[in-house]
Design an enzyme around this catalytic site. Structure first.
Site, PDB file in Angstrom:
ATOM      1  CB  THR A  47      -0.944  -0.003   1.214  1.00 11.23           C
ATOM      2  OG1 THR A  47      -1.709  -1.216   1.195  1.00 11.23           O
ATOM      3  CG2 THR A  47      -1.895   1.177   1.203  1.00 11.23           C
ATOM      4  CE1 TYR A 135       1.144  -8.967   2.037  1.00 11.38           C
ATOM      5  CE2 TYR A 135       3.061  -7.785   1.200  1.00 11.38           C
ATOM      6  CZ  TYR A 135       1.694  -7.981   1.226  1.00 11.38           C
ATOM      7  OH  TYR A 135       0.886  -7.196   0.425  1.00 11.38           O
ATOM      8  CE  LYS A 163      -0.760  -7.451   4.685  1.00 13.01           C
ATOM      9  NZ  LYS A 163      -0.190  -6.167   4.194  1.00 13.01           N
ATOM     10  CB  THR A 205      -2.024  -5.479   7.762  1.00 13.85           C
ATOM     11  OG1 THR A 205      -2.246  -6.404   6.711  1.00 13.85           O
ATOM     12  CG2 THR A 205      -1.059  -6.082   8.767  1.00 13.85           C
TER      13      THR A 205
END
Length: 294
Positions: A47, A135, A163, A205
């Site tokens: 992001t 991730y 995540k 998240t």
């Protein structure tokens, strides 16, 4: 080791102005998160347009964020790269600057084997003394961790979280059944946060929390207090926002939403382009309908 990877972690946008980091806007963005007591902020993730940052910009972004936060909340840095040497350099620099932990995905584009993924993270683990969150973003990386690789990596002392941006809602249950240590699992998909946490997740998240950290925080607090009905009501209210923020590739929509609310310029780096007019209108309508204000 205290596990900082839990609760509401905002995956922050990176503000630009005239193709440079906009540090004044960064201060507004970060202080907005501190004001609403998010559990941590993630800097230079997907992001945050991390792939568009030079190494010097990366350092400046982290240094400035650390100064603004001033230990109010944990800072997590993104250290993803398809070059293991460069990823190690990001991890080492993050440690030097003073962030609290970092996150990294499997190397994209090169399609490493599971053993290659393990060796990549082993190298990152050796490069620093920070806690690490894996991730899983298969649509971005092109590869993903197998459950066996997650188990193997979890045996490295400082790899303490995952995540997960996939759609396998059974995965948290499987991981919890096999990983025998304090290992936190979070979703990276706003729209599945309740379903994911019901299966063993401990937070998420969030992209949406760039602009509604207060509402996202309330949702998670209700869930953690077993107020399922209250959490579902908030989640249902936010669903159109989640949809609008992914009507084009992230972070295009959230960058426009932040601009519309006065947080930063609507400047995004190539090859990403600013939102189309139809997407802008959709975002504006949902911001108005939810009475979102900064």
């Amino acid at each position: 080791m205290h596990n900082i990877f839990k609760g509401l972690i905002t995956a922050l946008i990176t503000p630009f102005k005239d193709n440079k980091l906009d540090l004044y806007a960064l201060e507004r963005i970060v202080k907005h998160q501190i004001k609403h007591e998010v559990d941590a902020v993630l800097i230079a993730g997907s992001t945050g347009e991390s792939s568009s940052l030079s190494f010097e910009e990366y350092k400046l972004l982290l240094q400035t964020s650390v100064e603004i936060v001033n230990k109010c909340i944990p800072i997590i840095s993104g250290c993803s790269s398809n070059n293991t040497t460069y990823a190690r350099a990001l991890a080492a620099e993050s440690t030097k600057i003073g962030v609290d932990g970092f996150m990294a995905s499997p190397p994209s584009y090169v399609k490493p084997t599971q053993h290659g993924i393990y060796k990549h993270f082993e190298a990152l683990h050796e490069a620093c003394n920070l806690p690490i969150m894996l991730y899983s973003a298969p649509t971005r990386s092109g590869v993903d961790f197998s459950d066996e690789t997650i188990l193997r990596l979890s045996k490295l002392p400082r790899i303490v979280a995952l995540k997960d941006c996939g759609v396998d809602l059974e995965r948290p249950l499987r991981i919890r059944a096999t990983v025998k240590k304090d290992f936190n699992i979070l979703t990276g998909n706003d729209e599945v946060v309740l379903a994911f946490n019901a299966q063993g997740g401990v937070g998420w998240t969030s992209v949406a929390s760039n602009i509604v950290p207060n509402i996202c925080k309330e949702l998670l607090e209700k869930w953690n207090k077993n107020d399922t009905k209250g959490a579902l009501e908030i989640h249902q209210k936010l669903l159109p926002l989640y949809t609008a923020l992914f009507v084009e590739s992230n972070p295009i929509p959230i960058k426009y939403a932040a601009y519309y609310l006065g947080l930063c310029e609507n400047e995004i780096r190539p090859p990403l382009t600013e939102a189309r007019d139809s997407a802008k209108k959709q975002i504006e309508n949902i911001i108005t309908s939810l009475s979102i204000k900064i």
